[in-house]
Design a protein around this motif. Structure first.
Motif, PDB file in Angstrom:
ATOM      1  N   ALA A   1       0.592  11.493  -2.114  1.00 47.08           N
ATOM      2  CA  ALA A   1       1.056  10.288  -1.417  1.00 47.08           C
ATOM      3  C   ALA A   1      -0.141   9.393  -1.136  1.00 47.08           C
ATOM      4  O   ALA A   1      -1.147   9.843  -0.591  1.00 47.08           O
TER       5      ALA A   1
ATOM      6  N   THR B   1       0.470   6.241   0.265  1.00 45.40           N
ATOM      7  CA  THR B   1       0.928   5.424   1.388  1.00 45.40           C
ATOM      8  C   THR B   1       1.758   6.321   2.298  1.00 45.40           C
ATOM      9  O   THR B   1       2.239   7.366   1.866  1.00 45.40           O
TER      10      THR B   1
ATOM     11  N   GLY C   1       4.637   8.229   4.103  1.00 47.61           N
ATOM     12  CA  GLY C   1       5.955   8.601   3.608  1.00 47.61           C
ATOM     13  C   GLY C   1       7.097   7.948   4.354  1.00 47.61           C
ATOM     14  O   GLY C   1       8.163   7.741   3.816  1.00 47.61           O
ATOM     15  N   GLU C   2       6.881   7.636   5.601  1.00 48.38           N
ATOM     16  CA  GLU C   2       7.917   7.010   6.413  1.00 48.38           C
ATOM     17  C   GLU C   2       7.618   5.520   6.536  1.00 48.38           C
ATOM     18  O   GLU C   2       6.510   5.082   6.339  1.00 48.38           O
TER      19      GLU C   2
ATOM     20  N   ARG D   1       6.462   2.982  -1.030  1.00 49.89           N
ATOM     21  CA  ARG D   1       5.710   4.234  -1.012  1.00 49.89           C
ATOM     22  C   ARG D   1       5.144   4.458  -2.412  1.00 49.89           C
ATOM     23  O   ARG D   1       5.864   4.327  -3.405  1.00 49.89           O
ATOM     24  N   TYR D   2       3.866   4.796  -2.480  1.00 52.62           N
ATOM     25  CA  TYR D   2       3.204   5.048  -3.757  1.00 52.62           C
ATOM     26  C   TYR D   2       2.720   6.486  -3.798  1.00 52.62           C
ATOM     27  O   TYR D   2       2.218   7.005  -2.806  1.00 52.62           O
ATOM     28  N   GLU D   3       2.870   7.109  -4.980  1.00 52.18           N
ATOM     29  CA  GLU D   3       2.332   8.435  -5.217  1.00 52.18           C
ATOM     30  C   GLU D   3       1.387   8.339  -6.413  1.00 52.18           C
ATOM     31  O   GLU D   3       1.737   7.742  -7.434  1.00 52.18           O
TER      32      GLU D   3
ATOM     33  N   HIS E   1       8.231   4.091  -4.928  1.00 49.72           N
ATOM     34  CA  HIS E   1       9.543   4.214  -4.295  1.00 49.72           C
ATOM     35  C   HIS E   1       9.729   2.934  -3.471  1.00 49.72           C
ATOM     36  O   HIS E   1       9.325   2.879  -2.306  1.00 49.72           O
TER      37      HIS E   1
END
Length: 190
Positions: free
Chosen positions: A79, A81, A83-84, A89-91, A108
């Protein structure tokens, strides 16, 4: 990324002010990034990498971890960024790959992109919708993308992505920063 930006800046004997000026990112925002109080977008990360004269992925992994072949298993994506939260959100994918011209991410996107500013940066981007439905938003209109659909575009076109499906979409994002972009600040970047 937090300590990598600070580490790379200090290795180059750059002040916070100098990096802010070279990247087009405000000094106060750069300070927040270095202290872990803010997570930069891909566009800002690319601007920082250009200003530090390093490949984009260098901001996410130490040089000792780089390899010629990088395999990232589905459960091993890191992760980049929080998660919440409502933002994208970037992985990280293939962070350990050595010299490369493109940087892959699993994106995401949020459902509500109204608070997300349009971003642009030198280079090109490729989006591939893995699961869910997504919408590529451009100032001139939008393009709906279903699973298996893709979009390839110049990243100098202001853009953002949002999820259309009930669950956030999973979008493979490839960023290729051509490294020849202007070194002038981007006024729309925080």
């Amino acid at each position: 990324m937090i300590n990598r930006v600070r580490q790379l800046r200090k290795e180059r004997l750059m002040t916070l002010e100098a990096l802010a000026e070279r990247s087009g990112v405000t000094k106060s925002y750069l300070s927040k990034i270095e202290r872990g109080r803010s997570t930069p977008s891909i566009a800002i990360s690319a601007a920082l990498a250009r200003a530090l004269d390093v490949p984009l992925d260098t901001l996410f992994v130490d040089a000792e971890q780089l390899t010629d072949v990088a395999v990232t298993r589905a459960g091993e994506r890191r992760a980049l960024t929080p998660g919440e939260g409502p933002g994208p959100r970037y992985e990280g994918i293939a962070l350990q790959a050595g010299s490369k011209r493109m940087t892959p991410f699993m994106l995401h996107p949020p459902h509500d992109a109204s608070a997300v500013p349009f971003r642009d940066h030198p280079g090109e981007e490729f989006l591939f919708v893995h699961t869910g439905r997504a919408e590529l938003l451009l100032p001139s209109g939008s393009i709906e993308l279903e699973p298996g659909d893709s979009a390839y575009f110049r990243a100098t076109t202001p853009h953002k992505v949002r999820s259309l499906s009930t669950e956030r979409a999973a979008v493979l994002l490839l960023v290729c920063d051509d490294g020849t972009g202007p070194e002038t600040p981007h006024p729309h970047l925080p």
